[in-house]
Design a protein around this motif. Sequence first.
Motif, mmCIF file in Angstrom:
data_model
loop_
_atom_site.group_PDB
_atom_site.id
_atom_site.type_symbol
_atom_site.label_atom_id
_atom_site.label_comp_id
_atom_site.label_asym_id
_atom_site.label_seq_id
_atom_site.Cartn_x
_atom_site.Cartn_y
_atom_site.Cartn_z
ATOM 1 N N HIS A 41 0.854 -1.191 0.000
ATOM 2 C CA HIS A 41 0.000 0.000 0.000
ATOM 3 C C HIS A 41 0.894 1.247 0.000
ATOM 4 C CE1 HIS A 41 -3.563 2.332 0.522
ATOM 5 N NE2 HIS A 41 -3.354 2.645 1.787
ATOM 6 N N VAL A 45 -0.690 2.930 7.189
ATOM 7 C CA VAL A 45 -2.031 2.791 7.747
ATOM 8 C C VAL A 45 -1.934 2.828 9.273
ATOM 9 C CG1 VAL A 45 -2.889 1.489 5.771
ATOM 10 C CG2 VAL A 45 -1.967 0.259 7.745
ATOM 11 N N TRP A 66 -8.975 -4.019 5.117
ATOM 12 C CA TRP A 66 -8.342 -3.368 3.978
ATOM 13 C C TRP A 66 -8.626 -4.160 2.707
ATOM 14 C CZ3 TRP A 66 -3.390 -5.100 1.681
ATOM 15 C CH2 TRP A 66 -2.873 -4.193 0.744
ATOM 16 N N GLU A 74 -10.071 -8.665 0.154
ATOM 17 C CA GLU A 74 -10.239 -8.019 1.454
ATOM 18 C C GLU A 74 -9.379 -8.747 2.486
ATOM 19 O OE1 GLU A 74 -14.024 -6.238 3.331
ATOM 20 O OE2 GLU A 74 -13.850 -8.244 4.218
#
Length: 161
Positions: A41, A45, A66, A74
């Motif tokens: 990502h 986060v 996420w 997911e």
Amino acid sequence: MYALALIAELNGVTNLRPQDTVENPFWYTFTVQCTSCRETHGKPVAVNRFETNELSGSRGEANFVWKCKNCKRESSCSIKAGPKAYKQNEPPKRQSIIEFDCRGLEFTSFSPEGEWLADGTESGTKFNSIDCLRDGEWYDYDEKAGDEVSIKDLKWDITRV
């Protein structure tokens, strides 16, 4: 099951821990990677242990849910144990701070953003609002002990337990 572990040189302080209460939750900041397609990502986060999110298909809930932008899967993570205080040791040794269960994702690095707490080793002085650990060091003065205290050489590691 995974653990966030720390090795650090503590001088004059012990019980280093995140300030993490229901009223003032600590946001653990990680870099996340999908275990299916290995996509990382683009932004860090933040997860706190008091907030829960529903999983798709009513499969329960987790502290962090996420969906990978690349493979559309997911994934989730739940913090399983609250923070454990890092005790001062000579020489410094690896100690687990929190444990979490990840499904479909991995946390690849940790950033110690947020406020931390510590106690004076001899004096019991409470050090609050330690917020510069991301710089890798912290210095202060313990009035009761009449000596400088410090936290240095922080090394964060995410390990499978």
